[in-house]
Design a protein around this motif. Sequence first.
Motif, short mmCIF file in Angstrom:
data_model
loop_
_atom_site.label_atom_id
_atom_site.label_comp_id
_atom_site.label_asym_id
_atom_site.label_seq_id
_atom_site.Cartn_x
_atom_site.Cartn_y
_atom_site.Cartn_z
N CYS A 1 -12.68 38.71 4.81
CA CYS A 1 -12.89 38.47 3.38
C CYS A 1 -12.05 37.31 2.87
CB CYS A 1 -12.58 39.74 2.59
SG CYS A 1 -13.80 41.04 2.81
N LEU B 1 -11.38 43.46 8.32
CA LEU B 1 -12.17 43.24 7.11
C LEU B 1 -11.42 42.34 6.13
CD1 LEU B 1 -13.52 46.86 6.50
CD2 LEU B 1 -14.91 44.85 7.04
N LEU C 1 -12.60 42.64 -1.30
CA LEU C 1 -12.78 43.79 -0.41
C LEU C 1 -12.52 45.08 -1.18
CD1 LEU C 1 -13.24 45.11 2.37
CD2 LEU C 1 -10.83 44.64 2.90
N VAL D 1 -6.77 44.09 0.08
CA VAL D 1 -7.77 45.07 -0.37
C VAL D 1 -7.71 45.09 -1.89
CG1 VAL D 1 -8.57 47.45 -0.26
CG2 VAL D 1 -7.49 46.41 1.75
#
Length: 386
Positions: free
Chosen positions: A191, A187, A198, A226
């Motif tokens: 991103c 992920l 994210l 993140v």
Amino acid sequence: MMSRADLWSKRLASAATQRRAEGGWRQRPTLDEADPLIDFAGNDYLGLAGDPRLAEAQAEGAKRFGAGARASHLVTGHHAVHERLEQRLAELTGRPRALLFSTGYMANLGVLQTLCDRHTRVFQDRLNHASLLDGARLAQAPSRRFHHRDLADLERLLERTPQDAPALVVSDGVFSMDGDTADIAGLADTCQRQGAWLMIDDAHGLGVLGEHGDGCVGRAHDQRQVTILVGTLGKALGSAGAFVAGDAALIDHLVQFARPYIYTTAQPPGVAAATLTALDILEQEPERRDRLHRHIADFRREAARLGLPLTDSTTPIQPVVLGDSARVMRWAERLARAGFRVGAIRPPTVPRGQARLRITLSAAHDATALDALLGALDACRREDAS
């Protein structure tokens, strides 16, 4: 002609009738200290909710600061114990800052309502928690749901998004009904390629996963990968509340604009004191996580031998997917008679045809309880087959 009051009564009665007909009517179990059932339904993954050290810390915190915080964090509700807890949570997750919320639901609503609007594009895993879906709706942000854990599908959706539209990808860290984990690294890479932020809700990973109990995100993925990390305190840490972790700009923005933070009385100081004790135990007693992961491995090995229909989960959440709601309720009732409480999960919480027993494991369980549960599950399977 029907009165307005009668219209309301008719609406409520119709909804109740439909929910009962679908086999989805919910009941609240009322527990007391004499509850005879062994709990395989809760989220007390490290067995801390009943630890007397947390109770003592909460009582001492209440004596020092009062039973309640008295006001919101921005008025007079932010105590020194809250400040210490935010610092400890930032350290645990490897982030510069953390911000307390009263519940995980409020944390997710607060982030999404604050960051998103009708010009933002939000992309959510199809199995995300309801609070994440509701947060995007509250923000009135155009939202697309990508296939579960399908990075190629996410990439296709992102590529079709106008370059001048801010994009936010949102996913659970551990999916609460299936127990599987998001591909955090995948992920993050997607991103970064697509210029999206994210957000990960690591409610069921914090305290359980990671080298330090820092979750499936934690220190392994910094804020550049993140951007927004949400965690809850009422699961593995055994207390209550939640937090958002990130850089200073994110936290300052939430303090200024997040309505669920600004307009809510702060978490009781005693709860914050209990959570600080839980973080001490998390750090000082890694054997709790070790014992939990042994239970997971033992349960899965024996369940596979018995032919129970498990999902692909290596977390404490071990669903037994039975498909039919009536069958799920029969099994749950049989297990209760055998001395075990398990979650009976039916639509709309899970898709139609995916009703299941949601079995959760804890470090507080012992091998005897696990063996007895597996024996009771096997008895349910054999009774259904006869």
